[in-house]
Design a protein around this motif. Structure first.
Motif, PDB file in Angstrom:
ATOM      1  N   SER A  83       3.389  12.115   3.664  1.00  0.00           N
ATOM      2  CA  SER A  83       2.113  12.879   3.517  1.00  0.00           C
ATOM      3  C   SER A  83       0.958  12.108   2.687  1.00  0.00           C
ATOM      4  O   SER A  83       0.011  12.533   2.767  1.00  0.00           O
ATOM      5  CB  SER A  83       2.124  14.446   3.276  1.00  0.00           C
ATOM      6  OG  SER A  83       2.625  14.453   1.715  1.00  0.00           O
ATOM      7  N   LEU A  84       1.275  11.393   1.793  1.00  0.00           N
ATOM      8  CA  LEU A  84       0.490  10.841   0.711  1.00  0.00           C
ATOM      9  C   LEU A  84       0.973   9.260   0.355  1.00  0.00           C
ATOM     10  O   LEU A  84       2.081   8.966   0.280  1.00  0.00           O
ATOM     11  CB  LEU A  84       0.774  11.598  -0.797  1.00  0.00           C
ATOM     12  CG  LEU A  84       0.055  11.095  -1.915  1.00  0.00           C
ATOM     13  CD1 LEU A  84      -1.639  10.953  -1.833  1.00  0.00           C
ATOM     14  CD2 LEU A  84       0.510  11.753  -3.058  1.00  0.00           C
ATOM     15  N   LEU A  85      -0.189   8.359   0.655  1.00  0.00           N
ATOM     16  CA  LEU A  85       0.096   7.007   0.519  1.00  0.00           C
ATOM     17  C   LEU A  85      -0.997   6.658  -0.489  1.00  0.00           C
ATOM     18  O   LEU A  85      -2.215   6.695  -0.278  1.00  0.00           O
ATOM     19  CB  LEU A  85       0.094   6.284   1.735  1.00  0.00           C
ATOM     20  CG  LEU A  85       1.225   6.248   2.513  1.00  0.00           C
ATOM     21  CD1 LEU A  85       1.136   5.788   3.886  1.00  0.00           C
ATOM     22  CD2 LEU A  85       2.543   5.593   1.883  1.00  0.00           C
ATOM     23  N   ASN A  86      -0.461   5.666  -1.393  1.00  0.00           N
ATOM     24  CA  ASN A  86      -1.674   5.322  -2.418  1.00  0.00           C
ATOM     25  C   ASN A  86      -1.345   3.709  -2.246  1.00  0.00           C
ATOM     26  O   ASN A  86      -0.228   3.405  -2.503  1.00  0.00           O
ATOM     27  CB  ASN A  86      -1.446   5.865  -3.789  1.00  0.00           C
ATOM     28  CG  ASN A  86      -1.764   7.133  -3.951  1.00  0.00           C
ATOM     29  OD1 ASN A  86      -2.853   7.296  -3.311  1.00  0.00           O
ATOM     30  ND2 ASN A  86      -1.101   8.000  -4.543  1.00  0.00           N
ATOM     31  N   PHE A  87      -2.232   2.663  -2.230  1.00  0.00           N
ATOM     32  CA  PHE A  87      -2.204   1.285  -2.522  1.00  0.00           C
ATOM     33  C   PHE A  87      -3.098   0.694  -3.358  1.00  0.00           C
ATOM     34  O   PHE A  87      -4.403   1.463  -3.378  1.00  0.00           O
ATOM     35  CB  PHE A  87      -2.413   0.762  -0.809  1.00  0.00           C
ATOM     36  CG  PHE A  87      -1.450   1.039   0.151  1.00  0.00           C
ATOM     37  CD1 PHE A  87      -0.431   0.625   0.592  1.00  0.00           C
ATOM     38  CD2 PHE A  87      -1.914   2.156   0.971  1.00  0.00           C
ATOM     39  CE1 PHE A  87       0.334   0.964   1.449  1.00  0.00           C
ATOM     40  CE2 PHE A  87      -1.057   2.778   1.934  1.00  0.00           C
ATOM     41  CZ  PHE A  87       0.069   2.018   2.279  1.00  0.00           C
ATOM     42  N   HIS A  88      -2.525  -0.222  -3.771  1.00  0.00           N
ATOM     43  CA  HIS A  88      -3.437  -0.980  -5.049  1.00  0.00           C
ATOM     44  C   HIS A  88      -4.004  -2.258  -4.772  1.00  0.00           C
ATOM     45  O   HIS A  88      -4.747  -2.868  -5.623  1.00  0.00           O
ATOM     46  CB  HIS A  88      -2.507  -0.859  -6.500  1.00  0.00           C
ATOM     47  CG  HIS A  88      -2.093   0.746  -6.654  1.00  0.00           C
ATOM     48  ND1 HIS A  88      -3.213   1.555  -6.984  1.00  0.00           N
ATOM     49  CD2 HIS A  88      -1.010   1.155  -6.564  1.00  0.00           C
ATOM     50  CE1 HIS A  88      -2.218   2.746  -7.496  1.00  0.00           C
ATOM     51  NE2 HIS A  88      -1.285   2.515  -6.978  1.00  0.00           N
ATOM     52  N   SER A  89      -3.484  -2.797  -3.531  1.00  0.00           N
ATOM     53  CA  SER A  89      -4.133  -4.132  -3.189  1.00  0.00           C
ATOM     54  C   SER A  89      -4.030  -4.297  -1.596  1.00  0.00           C
ATOM     55  O   SER A  89      -3.045  -3.600  -1.164  1.00  0.00           O
ATOM     56  CB  SER A  89      -3.539  -5.219  -3.939  1.00  0.00           C
ATOM     57  OG  SER A  89      -2.304  -5.554  -3.191  1.00  0.00           O
ATOM     58  N   PRO A  90      -4.677  -5.155  -0.955  1.00  0.00           N
ATOM     59  CA  PRO A  90      -4.528  -5.429   0.410  1.00  0.00           C
ATOM     60  C   PRO A  90      -3.275  -5.772   0.941  1.00  0.00           C
ATOM     61  O   PRO A  90      -2.666  -5.449   1.669  1.00  0.00           O
ATOM     62  CB  PRO A  90      -5.639  -6.239   0.696  1.00  0.00           C
ATOM     63  CG  PRO A  90      -6.692  -6.109  -0.380  1.00  0.00           C
ATOM     64  CD  PRO A  90      -6.153  -5.713  -1.601  1.00  0.00           C
ATOM     65  N   VAL A  91      -2.616  -6.454  -0.091  1.00  0.00           N
ATOM     66  CA  VAL A  91      -1.350  -7.080   0.032  1.00  0.00           C
ATOM     67  C   VAL A  91      -0.495  -5.938   0.462  1.00  0.00           C
ATOM     68  O   VAL A  91       0.746  -6.048   1.069  1.00  0.00           O
ATOM     69  CB  VAL A  91      -1.030  -8.144  -1.032  1.00  0.00           C
ATOM     70  CG1 VAL A  91       0.721  -8.717  -1.087  1.00  0.00           C
ATOM     71  CG2 VAL A  91      -1.856  -9.286  -1.520  1.00  0.00           C
ATOM     72  N   GLU A  92      -0.392  -4.952  -0.199  1.00  0.00           N
ATOM     73  CA  GLU A  92       0.780  -3.788  -0.146  1.00  0.00           C
ATOM     74  C   GLU A  92       0.614  -3.194   1.111  1.00  0.00           C
ATOM     75  O   GLU A  92       1.579  -2.597   1.660  1.00  0.00           O
ATOM     76  CB  GLU A  92       0.176  -2.905  -1.078  1.00  0.00           C
ATOM     77  CG  GLU A  92       0.649  -3.142  -2.528  1.00  0.00           C
ATOM     78  CD  GLU A  92       0.516  -2.105  -3.609  1.00  0.00           C
ATOM     79  OE1 GLU A  92       0.483  -0.704  -3.167  1.00  0.00           O
ATOM     80  OE2 GLU A  92       0.340  -2.269  -4.596  1.00  0.00           O
ATOM     81  N   LEU A  93      -0.488  -3.439   1.948  1.00  0.00           N
ATOM     82  CA  LEU A  93      -0.682  -2.897   3.232  1.00  0.00           C
ATOM     83  C   LEU A  93       0.302  -3.564   4.441  1.00  0.00           C
ATOM     84  O   LEU A  93       0.697  -3.117   5.339  1.00  0.00           O
ATOM     85  CB  LEU A  93      -1.967  -2.938   3.854  1.00  0.00           C
ATOM     86  CG  LEU A  93      -3.261  -2.165   2.899  1.00  0.00           C
ATOM     87  CD1 LEU A  93      -4.578  -2.508   3.815  1.00  0.00           C
ATOM     88  CD2 LEU A  93      -2.843  -0.765   2.799  1.00  0.00           C
ATOM     89  N   LYS A  94       0.615  -4.760   3.915  1.00  0.00           N
ATOM     90  CA  LYS A  94       1.575  -5.598   4.725  1.00  0.00           C
ATOM     91  C   LYS A  94       3.063  -5.453   4.593  1.00  0.00           C
ATOM     92  O   LYS A  94       3.835  -5.966   5.293  1.00  0.00           O
ATOM     93  CB  LYS A  94       1.149  -7.052   4.779  1.00  0.00           C
ATOM     94  CG  LYS A  94      -0.339  -7.353   5.132  1.00  0.00           C
ATOM     95  CD  LYS A  94      -0.564  -8.795   4.902  1.00  0.00           C
ATOM     96  CE  LYS A  94      -2.018  -9.199   5.575  1.00  0.00           C
ATOM     97  NZ  LYS A  94      -2.382 -10.401   5.459  1.00  0.00           N
TER      98      LYS A  94
END
Length: 226
Positions: A44-55
């Motif tokens: 229910s909660l997502l935190n990302f700290h760089s675009p690389v993490e999205l992949k």
């Protein structure tokens, strides 16, 4: 008692304290943990700290997602915030490698996460007005939209808020240098219930093409001479 003997509710609670990589690694150890990893309630909660993490394949997107944050504070984010005509070849190559990463991810969110309540983007220099427009249309329950240092965001996003942000209660456009005072006033007029913040935005110098910049410089010199 072995950890695998805990019921699903307890395991979900334990998993909730782990970061995305740790959850994924633990899910590889047994089938029961994999089922917990795949439970929508965990995401229910997502935190990302760089675009690389999205992949990375270490999270799930689905209707259970309520809160999403993509905040890139690396020094490299400054490259993406430089006007295109000022970038050297190395900087352009760097930006091109991930220019669609966040936008493509957000479009995926539009299609799979209709119950999203809050979105925070910081340093996402390639996110466009069209992307935010689609998100507002597809996530009608969105209550909080916080944009910081997203240089391609303009008054078109502010207009989209007035048209499609019926549930919105908080709007931040801090350091978004291409929004204007007129756009902000329009939001205040049409959406008085929205808590609007635009720290260092409308008073900043907007992006401009070389020709336009040259014209402004010439105009300034003439004023000085007068």
């Amino acid at each position: 008692m072995h950890i695998t003997q805990l019921n699903r509710e307890c395991l979900l609670h334990l998993f909730s304290f782990l970061d995305k990589n740790s959850r994924k690694n633990l899910a590889k150890t047994c089938h029961k943990f994999l089922e917990v990893f795949q439970d929508p309630l965990l995401w229910s909660l997502l935190n990302f700290h760089s675009p690389v993490e999205l992949k990375k394949d270490n999270f799930l997107l689905g209707p259970a997602l309520k809160h999403l944050s993509i905040c890139w504070y690396s020094e490299r984010v400054k490259v993406c915030n430089i006007e295109d005509w000022m970038k050297n070849s190395f900087q352009k190559d760097f930006c091109k490698r991930h220019e669609n990463t966040v936008s493509d991810f957000l479009l995926d969110v539009c299609n799979r996460c209709p119950n999203l309540l809050s979105l925070t983007l910081s340093g996402c220099g390639h996110v466009t007005d069209d992307c935010i427009l689609q998100l507002l249309k597809n996530c009608p329950n969105l209550k909080s939209l916080k944009l910081e240092n997203c240089v391609q965001i303009t008054d078109h996003t502010l207009e989209a808020v007035t048209l499609h942000g019926a549930s919105l209660r908080t709007l931040h456009v801090d350091f978004c240098r291409n929004v204007t005072q007129a756009g902000l006033e329009r939001v205040r007029e049409k959406c008085p219930s929205v808590m609007l913040r635009a720290d260092r935005s409308a008073n900043m110098i907007p992006d401009s093409k070389p020709g336009k910049k040259l014209m402004l410089e010439k105009a300034s010199r003439k004023l000085v001479q007068l």
